[in-house]
Design a protein around this motif. Structure first.
Motif: not given
Length: 52
Positions: A22-30, A37-42
């Motif tokens: 995991v190179v980056r984590i993108t958060s679009s809400g709580p 780069p995998c795109g898996c939801w966390l």
């Protein structure tokens, strides 16, 4: 021969879903987080564990 990085030699933590670094984590809400780069939801617990 595979182009996948060796998890033992990687500086980035593995995705808890698919083991891709995991190179980056993108958060679009709580409650909306995705690993890159995998795109898996966390989950929030996954995010905290990756940052810890």
């Amino acid at each position: 021969m595979s182009d996948a990085p060796d998890p033992d030699e990687c500086l980035f933590p593995p995705c808890p879903r698919c083991e891709t670094p995991v190179v980056r984590i993108t958060s679009s809400g709580p409650h909306s987080h995705a690993a890159s780069p995998c795109g898996c939801w966390l989950s929030l617990a996954d995010v905290r564990a990756l940052r810890g």
